[in-house]
Design a protein around this motif. Structure first.
Motif, short mmCIF file in Angstrom:
data_model
loop_
_atom_site.label_atom_id
_atom_site.label_comp_id
_atom_site.label_asym_id
_atom_site.label_seq_id
_atom_site.Cartn_x
_atom_site.Cartn_y
_atom_site.Cartn_z
N ASP A 29 0.81 -1.22 0.00
CA ASP A 29 0.00 0.00 0.00
C ASP A 29 0.84 1.27 0.00
O ASP A 29 0.32 2.37 0.21
N GLY A 30 2.16 1.13 -0.22
CA GLY A 30 3.02 2.31 -0.34
C GLY A 30 3.52 2.90 0.95
O GLY A 30 4.26 3.89 0.92
N ARG A 31 3.17 2.33 2.10
CA ARG A 31 3.63 2.87 3.37
C ARG A 31 5.10 2.52 3.62
O ARG A 31 5.64 1.58 3.04
N GLY A 32 5.73 3.27 4.54
CA GLY A 32 7.05 2.92 5.01
C GLY A 32 6.97 1.76 5.98
O GLY A 32 5.89 1.38 6.45
N LEU A 33 8.13 1.21 6.34
CA LEU A 33 8.15 0.04 7.22
C LEU A 33 7.53 0.32 8.58
O LEU A 33 6.91 -0.56 9.18
N HIS A 34 7.67 1.54 9.08
CA HIS A 34 7.25 1.86 10.44
C HIS A 34 6.05 2.80 10.46
O HIS A 34 5.81 3.48 11.45
N LEU A 89 5.58 -6.15 16.23
CA LEU A 89 6.72 -6.00 15.33
C LEU A 89 6.79 -7.26 14.47
O LEU A 89 6.99 -8.37 14.98
N ASN A 90 6.56 -7.09 13.18
CA ASN A 90 6.62 -8.20 12.24
C ASN A 90 8.07 -8.35 11.78
O ASN A 90 8.65 -7.42 11.23
N LEU A 91 8.64 -9.53 12.01
CA LEU A 91 10.08 -9.73 11.84
C LEU A 91 10.40 -10.39 10.51
O LEU A 91 9.93 -11.49 10.22
N ALA A 92 11.18 -9.67 9.71
CA ALA A 92 11.70 -10.21 8.44
C ALA A 92 13.18 -9.85 8.39
O ALA A 92 13.57 -8.91 7.69
N TYR A 152 8.79 -4.53 10.57
CA TYR A 152 7.84 -3.53 10.10
C TYR A 152 6.57 -3.60 10.94
O TYR A 152 6.32 -4.57 11.67
N LEU A 153 5.74 -2.55 10.83
CA LEU A 153 4.55 -2.40 11.67
C LEU A 153 3.28 -2.53 10.85
O LEU A 153 3.27 -2.32 9.63
N ASP A 154 2.19 -2.86 11.56
CA ASP A 154 0.83 -2.81 11.01
C ASP A 154 0.75 -3.57 9.68
O ASP A 154 0.48 -3.00 8.63
N LEU A 157 5.09 -9.46 19.88
CA LEU A 157 4.02 -8.66 20.44
C LEU A 157 4.50 -8.03 21.74
O LEU A 157 4.99 -8.74 22.63
N LEU A 158 4.34 -6.72 21.87
CA LEU A 158 4.81 -5.99 23.04
C LEU A 158 3.69 -5.10 23.58
O LEU A 158 2.93 -4.52 22.80
N ALA A 159 3.60 -4.99 24.90
CA ALA A 159 2.61 -4.12 25.53
C ALA A 159 3.32 -3.24 26.55
O ALA A 159 4.00 -3.74 27.45
N PHE A 160 3.16 -1.92 26.41
CA PHE A 160 3.81 -0.95 27.29
C PHE A 160 2.76 -0.07 27.96
O PHE A 160 1.72 0.22 27.37
N SER A 161 3.05 0.34 29.19
CA SER A 161 2.23 1.36 29.84
C SER A 161 3.10 2.58 30.09
O SER A 161 4.32 2.47 30.25
#
Length: 243
Positions: free
Chosen positions: A27-32, A173-176, A181-183, A197-201
Motif C-alpha cells: 500500500d506504499g507505506r514505510g516500514l514503520h 513487530l513483524n520480523l523479516a 515492520y509495523l501494522d 508482540l509488546l505491551a507498554f504502559s
C-alpha cells in the motif's frame, strides 16, 4: 479471521519488497508507518462505555480496512459490603484472538476508556417505627444491611475508571530479518513467519513499563537483538499513546 492464501511467488515478492532499499510495501507505506486509525467513543447509547475503531479505511468512500465496535456493560450482581459488579464485553471485539490477541485487546481498552460507572446509593427495606402496621419505605440515611440500591446518575453519567493512564498500548513487530515492520496487511502477515508482540504502559509519574511480551512463529532472537526490538517497540507504542 482466516489468513489469506498466499502463493510462494507472492510471498517471495512481498518479502523482497520489504527488504529492498527503499522498502516497497503493497500500500506504499514505510516500514514503520501505521495505517490511518480513527477512534470514536460513546457510539452505543445504552452501554456504559463504547468505542468504534476504524483502521485503514479509505477517507474518500469509507471502504476497505477494518472496523471494530466494542462496548462494555456494567450490571450490579451484589449489594453487600464492597459490592460486586459484572462487566460484559461485546464478543465482536475479538474476531481472531489466536494471532492478534494483544492487538485486539486495544479495542476493549478503548471502550473501557469511555466507560463511566454510575454512582449508586444503598437502601434498606424496613418498617416505619410507630406508624401503621405494614407500611414499608426506603431509608437511605442510616443503613446497616443494604437490600437494594438506587442510581444517583443517569446511564451516561458517573465516575471514570481509575488508572487509565497506566493501561497498556500494544504493538506488533513483524520480523523479516534484518528488518522489522509495523501494522501488517493480511497478505504481509501471511508472508511473515515471526512476530513480536509488546505491551507498554506510560504512567504520568514514572518511567514506561513493559507489561507483556510474546513471540509468535518459528525462529529465535539473541539478547542484543531482543533488547533493540523492545527499545524500538517502546518508541512506537509511545507514538501511539501520545497521538
Amino acid at each position: 479471521m482466516a489468513s489469506p492464501l498466499v502463493s510462494k511467488a507472492e510471498k517471495s515478492y512481498i518479502q523482497t519488497g520489504l527488504k529492498s532499499s527503499p522498502p516497497l510495501r503493497l500500500d506504499g507505506r514505510g516500514l514503520h508507518d501505521f495505517r490511518a486509525v480513527a477512534l470514536e467513543t460513546g457510539v452505543t447509547p445504552l452501554a456504559n462505555g463504547s468505542a468504534r475503531v476504524s483502521i485503514g479505511k479509505s477517507p474518500h468512500d469509507g471502504g476497505g480496512g477494518t472496523e471494530v465496535l466494542a462496548a462494555a456493560k456494567l450490571e450490579v450482581e451484589d449489594v453487600n459490603e464492597g459490592g460486586v459488579t459484572k462487566v460484559e464485553y461485546s464478543p465482536v471485539a475479538y474476531p481472531h484472538l489466536p494471532s492478534s490477541s494483544l492487538d485486539d485487546l486495544q479495542h476493549d481498552m478503548a471502550a473501557l476508556w469511555d466507560t463511566k460507572v454510575p454512582r449508586t446509593r444503598r437502601v434498606e427495606y424496613r418498617t416505619r417505627k410507630g406508624g401503621s402496621s405494614g407500611v414499608k419505605w426506603f431509608d437511605t440515611r442510616k443503613i446497616t444491611n443494604a437490600t437494594d440500591f438506587e442510581l444517583s446518575d443517569y446511564w451516561d453519567e458517573g465516575e471514570i475508571l481509575d488508572g487509565r493512564d497506566r493501561w497498556p498500548v500494544c504493538v506488533t513487530l513483524n520480523l523479516a530479518p534484518p528488518i522489522h515492520y509495523l501494522d501488517a496487511l493480511s497478505q504481509e502477515e501471511a508472508s511473515t513467519m515471526s512476530h513480536l508482540l509488546l505491551a507498554f504502559s506510560f504512567p504520568r509519574s514514572s518511567a514506561p513499563t513493559l507489561q507483556a511480551m510474546r513471540m509468535l512463529g518459528p525462529g529465535e532472537l539473541d539478547l542484543t537483538g531482543l533488547k533493540n526490538l523492545v527499545k524500538d517497540g517502546e518508541k512506537y507504542a509511545l507514538g501511539v499513546h501520545t497521538a
